[in-house]
Design an enzyme around this catalytic site. Sequence first.
Site, PDB file in Angstrom:
ATOM      1  N   ASP A  79       0.801  -1.220   0.000  1.00 59.26           N
ATOM      2  CA  ASP A  79       0.000   0.000   0.000  1.00 59.26           C
ATOM      3  C   ASP A  79       0.837   1.274   0.000  1.00 59.26           C
ATOM      4  OD1 ASP A  79       0.902  -0.488   2.595  1.00 59.26           O
ATOM      5  OD2 ASP A  79      -1.077  -0.996   3.353  1.00 59.26           O
ATOM      6  N   ASN A 150      -7.374  -2.179  14.307  1.00 60.76           N
ATOM      7  CA  ASN A 150      -8.759  -2.433  13.904  1.00 60.76           C
ATOM      8  C   ASN A 150      -8.888  -3.706  13.075  1.00 60.76           C
ATOM      9  OD1 ASN A 150      -7.553  -1.696  11.547  1.00 60.76           O
ATOM     10  ND2 ASN A 150      -8.881   0.049  11.112  1.00 60.76           N
ATOM     11  N   HIS A 152      -7.157  -4.424  10.306  1.00 62.26           N
ATOM     12  CA  HIS A 152      -6.911  -4.307   8.867  1.00 62.26           C
ATOM     13  C   HIS A 152      -5.656  -5.069   8.454  1.00 62.26           C
ATOM     14  CE1 HIS A 152      -4.450  -0.236   9.139  1.00 62.26           C
ATOM     15  NE2 HIS A 152      -3.659  -1.261   9.327  1.00 62.26           N
ATOM     16  N   GLU A 157      -9.560  -1.923   5.310  1.00 64.19           N
ATOM     17  CA  GLU A 157     -10.142  -1.508   6.584  1.00 64.19           C
ATOM     18  C   GLU A 157     -11.407  -2.313   6.875  1.00 64.19           C
ATOM     19  OE1 GLU A 157      -8.246   0.180   8.220  1.00 64.19           O
ATOM     20  OE2 GLU A 157      -7.577   2.068   7.343  1.00 64.19           O
TER      21      GLU A 157
HETATM   22  C1  F6R Z   1       1.494  -1.361   6.057  1.00 64.37           C
HETATM   23  C2  F6R Z   1       0.205  -2.040   6.189  1.00 64.37           C
HETATM   24  C3  F6R Z   1      -0.547  -2.005   7.475  1.00 64.37           C
HETATM   25  C4  F6R Z   1       0.327  -2.235   8.707  1.00 64.37           C
HETATM   26  C5  F6R Z   1      -0.498  -2.157   9.992  1.00 64.37           C
HETATM   27  C6  F6R Z   1       0.366  -2.289  11.221  1.00 64.37           C
HETATM   28  O1  F6R Z   1       2.033  -1.574   4.761  1.00 64.37           O
HETATM   29  O2  F6R Z   1      -0.241  -2.608   5.251  1.00 64.37           O
HETATM   30  O3  F6R Z   1      -1.574  -2.959   7.426  1.00 64.37           O
HETATM   31  O4  F6R Z   1       0.923  -3.495   8.609  1.00 64.37           O
HETATM   32  O5  F6R Z   1      -1.175  -0.940  10.042  1.00 64.37           O
HETATM   33  O6  F6R Z   1       1.224  -1.186  11.307  1.00 64.37           O
HETATM   34  P1  F6R Z   1       2.327  -1.088  12.439  1.00 64.37           P
HETATM   35  O7  F6R Z   1       3.324  -2.158  12.140  1.00 64.37           O
HETATM   36  O8  F6R Z   1       2.925   0.296  12.253  1.00 64.37           O
HETATM   37  O9  F6R Z   1       1.638  -1.272  13.740  1.00 64.37           O
END
Ligand code: F6R
Length: 258
Positions: A79, A150, A152, A157
């Site tokens: 992403d 959450n 995701h 999301e």
């Molecule tokens: C990032 C992504 C997100 C993160 C998730 C956890 O490329 O796709 O799904 O893996 O938000 O983020 P952290 O590791 O910062 O807690």
Amino acid sequence: MHIVTQKKPEVVIAESDRAIARMGAAEIANLIQMRNAADLPTVLGLATGKTPILLYREFIRIAHEKALDFSRVITFNLDEYYPMNTHSLQSYHHFMRANLFDHIDIHPAHIHIPDGTLSRKDIANYCAEYEEKIQQAGGINLQLLGIGENGHIGFNEPGSDVDTRTRLVTLDPITRQNAAAEFGGETNTPSEAITMGVATILEAQRIILIASGSKKAHAVQQTIDGPVSTNVPATYLRSHNNVTIYLDPAAAKHIKSA
Ligand code: F6R
């Protein structure tokens, strides 16, 4: 380290976030070595965020130690924020350069990260091409994932369906709150992103999800023990037969099967 369950998904609780990083990095490095030995390309799906930083650090160390050959490694990132300049410090392009690509000998043409600079009218075509490029590369051999508080995966999301593909999405308020510090406040935080879809992720041959810290404990518990639901997109990983979830004790603390 002990294995909690070998049913779907496999859950591994390690003693620390460093241990998770070591296991994840070793698996990716081994895969590249094996595929190189068989004269096959390795297609990696990569994640950004705080969690994989240690893993990438460890991976760089192993890559240097083993003199890993990256000539046949192709990467697709999950992403990128939209809109987002590639050189902005908050961009995932910058993140990947700083935390991985500047430290390994990967061919720049083999790196794919969603483009946050597109004009809105070009996004749908671009996303379809991103999917095509994954297919043309032979599909993702190993997808690395983190998980949002959450639930995701990527920026799929809550509300994201199992059949979603690479697309423009609106970020959840929780995701924006968590990103706000990096953007100097929530008002400066992008409200949209381009992300691979749930279906794109589930097509990977092998998936490893890493999570550490108690802030992730609820989402992790839902992912493993809760009902499969669009409310927690990570629960869709339970329909895949080759997923390992690596957790530290804090992230694992609410799991019922533990
Ligand atoms: C990032 C992504 C997100 C993160 C998730 C956890 O490329 O796709 O799904 O893996 O938000 O983020 P952290 O590791 O910062 O807690």
